[in-house]
Scaffold this motif. Structure first.
Motif, PDB file in Angstrom:
ATOM      1  N   LEU A   1      16.014  -6.033   3.339  1.00 35.95           N
ATOM      2  CA  LEU A   1      16.029  -5.461   4.816  1.00 35.95           C
ATOM      3  C   LEU A   1      15.222  -4.185   4.881  1.00 35.95           C
ATOM      4  N   ASP A   2      15.376  -3.515   3.792  1.00 37.10           N
ATOM      5  CA  ASP A   2      14.903  -2.215   3.594  1.00 37.10           C
ATOM      6  C   ASP A   2      13.344  -2.010   3.510  1.00 37.10           C
ATOM      7  N   LEU A   3      12.720  -3.106   2.995  1.00 36.94           N
ATOM      8  CA  LEU A   3      11.214  -3.112   3.046  1.00 36.94           C
ATOM      9  C   LEU A   3      10.871  -3.770   4.335  1.00 36.94           C
ATOM     10  N   ALA A   4      11.673  -4.736   4.860  1.00 37.46           N
ATOM     11  CA  ALA A   4      11.298  -5.420   6.174  1.00 37.46           C
ATOM     12  C   ALA A   4      11.242  -4.194   7.274  1.00 37.46           C
ATOM     13  N   MET A   5      11.952  -3.113   7.174  1.00 35.51           N
ATOM     14  CA  MET A   5      12.131  -2.033   8.136  1.00 35.51           C
ATOM     15  C   MET A   5      10.830  -1.387   7.828  1.00 35.51           C
TER      16      MET A   5
ATOM     17  N   GLY B   1       0.685  -1.213  -0.047  1.00 36.45           N
ATOM     18  CA  GLY B   1       0.146  -0.010   0.032  1.00 36.45           C
ATOM     19  C   GLY B   1       1.069   1.224   0.031  1.00 36.45           C
ATOM     20  N   ARG B   2       2.001   1.223  -0.066  1.00 41.59           N
ATOM     21  CA  ARG B   2       3.264   2.355  -0.013  1.00 41.59           C
ATOM     22  C   ARG B   2       3.614   2.758  -1.404  1.00 41.59           C
TER      23      ARG B   2
ATOM     24  N   ALA C   1       4.048   9.672   1.787  1.00 43.69           N
ATOM     25  CA  ALA C   1       2.691   9.372   2.500  1.00 43.69           C
ATOM     26  C   ALA C   1       2.673   9.795   4.228  1.00 43.69           C
ATOM     27  N   ASP C   2       3.513   9.000   4.811  1.00 42.52           N
ATOM     28  CA  ASP C   2       3.801   9.076   6.190  1.00 42.52           C
ATOM     29  C   ASP C   2       5.294   9.554   6.649  1.00 42.52           C
ATOM     30  N   ARG C   3       5.841  10.035   5.682  1.00 44.27           N
ATOM     31  CA  ARG C   3       7.275  10.712   5.761  1.00 44.27           C
ATOM     32  C   ARG C   3       8.191   9.792   6.681  1.00 44.27           C
ATOM     33  N   THR C   4       8.107   8.485   6.336  1.00 44.49           N
ATOM     34  CA  THR C   4       8.995   7.474   6.667  1.00 44.49           C
ATOM     35  C   THR C   4      10.038   7.036   5.612  1.00 44.49           C
ATOM     36  N   GLY C   5      11.115   6.915   6.151  1.00 43.77           N
ATOM     37  CA  GLY C   5      12.167   6.615   5.107  1.00 43.77           C
ATOM     38  C   GLY C   5      13.102   5.526   5.693  1.00 43.77           C
ATOM     39  N   VAL C   6      13.772   4.678   4.916  1.00 43.27           N
ATOM     40  CA  VAL C   6      14.669   3.738   5.489  1.00 43.27           C
ATOM     41  C   VAL C   6      15.986   3.547   4.570  1.00 43.27           C
ATOM     42  N   LEU C   7      17.109   3.149   5.349  1.00 39.96           N
ATOM     43  CA  LEU C   7      18.205   2.899   4.211  1.00 39.96           C
ATOM     44  C   LEU C   7      19.267   2.011   4.913  1.00 39.96           C
ATOM     45  N   PHE C   8      20.087   1.518   4.280  1.00 39.21           N
ATOM     46  CA  PHE C   8      21.145   0.797   4.813  1.00 39.21           C
ATOM     47  C   PHE C   8      22.406   0.887   3.792  1.00 39.21           C
ATOM     48  N   LEU C   9      23.541   0.457   4.125  1.00 40.12           N
ATOM     49  CA  LEU C   9      24.857   0.534   3.998  1.00 40.12           C
ATOM     50  C   LEU C   9      25.603  -0.603   4.162  1.00 40.12           C
TER      51      LEU C   9
END
Length: 457
Positions: free
Chosen positions: A327-331, A285-286, A307-315
């Protein structure tokens, strides 16, 4: 970037998912973070950098093709300044370019049909030359597909955009990115070459628990496709930007344009696509905006949900075959489950123009009913009712006129047409007439209205 607090259960779930990824896929080191409302709210790390130190939010990793998103922003800034048009062929600004008949928009969205990689040795593992060398090396073999036919990812296309920036700015693509994007956003640890503390890139043996160091070079003209190094702190600022906190770097309208789907990658089911300089995805739904990056020894990812001003990242510092666990989508899923965003409290508008209030409520396009809603920001919004219709928002554009912002009516003009008494008689939108009743006999309905009016069989 300052850090806000999450619930302990949320932090535990995020750290467990990070640890699971690092152990299962044998990643030498892995750092990940969550951004919400423009702030870094969590970051975690597993593994070691060079076998000794735990990575921190200030440890540099290569971010590969995330570089392209920053290059894309500078190109859009050039457009906004009137120095180019996105429909311009590249050759107008870079004469002699081997893909010169392809437009700037097509290069940004990977729909130009340009070859994916540069000729010769694997560019990601070798030192690169300048633009003239790269252009000459293609020798009539720069394009593979008709322009606009399909999405075909092209690192070479972004090398061309890097040269475009250099020609129009009179400085290297990176100097332009640093001055126009990185410095205003406070991303001082995003650089073309590593600056300590930084991770070493490793290849992990597929059948043994041993590693091999990967080379890192200056890729010359190809650098605009994936040269940069960055940190959790800096990429958190970038995730906030992608999520809509664009500051003075990019206008809201241009940011909205940037994230419109220009190409769909998985044609049977639209879950992955591309905008202008950014990758797009739909997940649970995102509707996400971001980009991944992979270079020898490194994999990175950044996504934002405006939409909910949430961001994720990994390095991470592993080559290709390492991280596969999303991992990104899981977070994002963990955040949605443990700490869903509270809907903003509804408050009435401070004031309302009586003339606009008089326009609200149901209108009819023929027999289709649609409602006009006055938003608290002063915009108008069409909302379909029981009999269908096309939704769209409209921004004021002069007296009794508004411009569509999205959907079918994006860019089209809505006008309120007044009768001799000064009252609004009907609305005009493209060639459509909207009236207060379905097919009223006195309205200027195209084709006319049968004078006998409505009837039974």
């Amino acid at each position: 970037m300052p850090r806000s607090a999450l619930l302990a259960t949320t932090e535990r779930a995020l750290l467990h998912r990070l640890a699971e990824e690092q152990a299962k896929y044998r990643v030498p080191s892995l750092v990940a973070a969550v951004v919400r409302n423009g702030e870094l709210v969590w970051w975690g790390a597993r593994g070691r950098v060079d076998g000794a130190q735990r990575p921190t939010a200030d440890t540099q990793y290569r971010i590969g093709s995330i570089t392209k998103t920053m290059v894309g922003v500078v190109v859009l800034r050039l457009r906004d300044e009137g120095k180019l048009d996105l429909s311009d062929p590249l050759a107008r600004h870079v004469p002699g370019a081997p893909m010169g008949d392809r437009t700037i928009a097509q290069l940004l969205s990977h729909t130009a049909g340009v070859r994916a990689e540069s000729p010769g040795d694997w560019w990601e593992r070798t030192k690169g030359g300048d633009w003239s060398e790269l252009a000459a090396s293609m020798d009539g073999e720069a394009v593979l597909h008709r322009a606009g036919r399909r999405h075909h990812y092209s690192n070479v296309g972004y090398a061309a955009l890097g040269e475009l920036i250099a020609r129009l700015r009179g400085q290297s693509w990176f100097d332009a990115v640093r001055a126009e994007v990185l410095a205003p956003l406070g991303m001082g640890r995003t650089t073309p070459s590593p600056i300590a503390p930084h991770a070493t890139g490793w290849a992990v043996h597929p059948w043994a628990d041993v590693v091999l160091p990967e080379p890192a070079h200056d890729h010359g003209a190809m650098g605009a496709a994936g040269q940069l190094w960055s940190t959790v702190d800096d990429l958190a600022r970038w995730a906030a930007f992608l999520g809509g906190d664009t500051g003075e770097v990019l206008s809201r309208d241009t940011w909205e344009e940037m994230r419109e789907p220009a190409a769909v990658i998985d044609e049977d089911e639209w879950t992955v696509g591309h905008g202008l300089g950014v990758q797009l995805a739909r997940h649970n739904g995102r509707r996400l905006i971001g980009h991944g990056g992979a270079m020898p020894g490194f994999i990175a990812m950044v996504w934002a949900d405006p939409a909910d001003r949430t961001g994720v990242l990994f390095l991470s510092n592993t080559t290709y075959g390492g991280i596969r666990g999303k991992l990104d989508l899981a977070m994002l899923d963990i955040m949605a489950e443990h700490e869903p965003v509270m809907p903003e409290e509804w408050l009435p508008a401070e004031s309302a123009d009586p003339a606009l209030l008089a326009l609200t409520g149901p209108w009819y396009w023929g027999s289709a009913s649609i409602a006009l809603h006055l938003r608290s920001d002063g915009y108008l919004e069409l909302k379909p009712l029981a009999h269908g219709g096309r939704p769209s928002r409209f921004r004021p554009d002069g007296e009794d006129a508004w411009t569509g912002l999205d959907g079918y009516y994006a860019g089209e003009r809505l006008r309120a047409v007044r009768g001799p008494d000064g009252a609004v008689d009907h609305l005009e939108l493209v060639s459509y007439i909207f009236t207060r009743e379905p097919y009223p006999p006195t309205a200027p309905i195209p084709g006319g209205v049968d004078p006998a009016g409505w009837r039974g069989r």
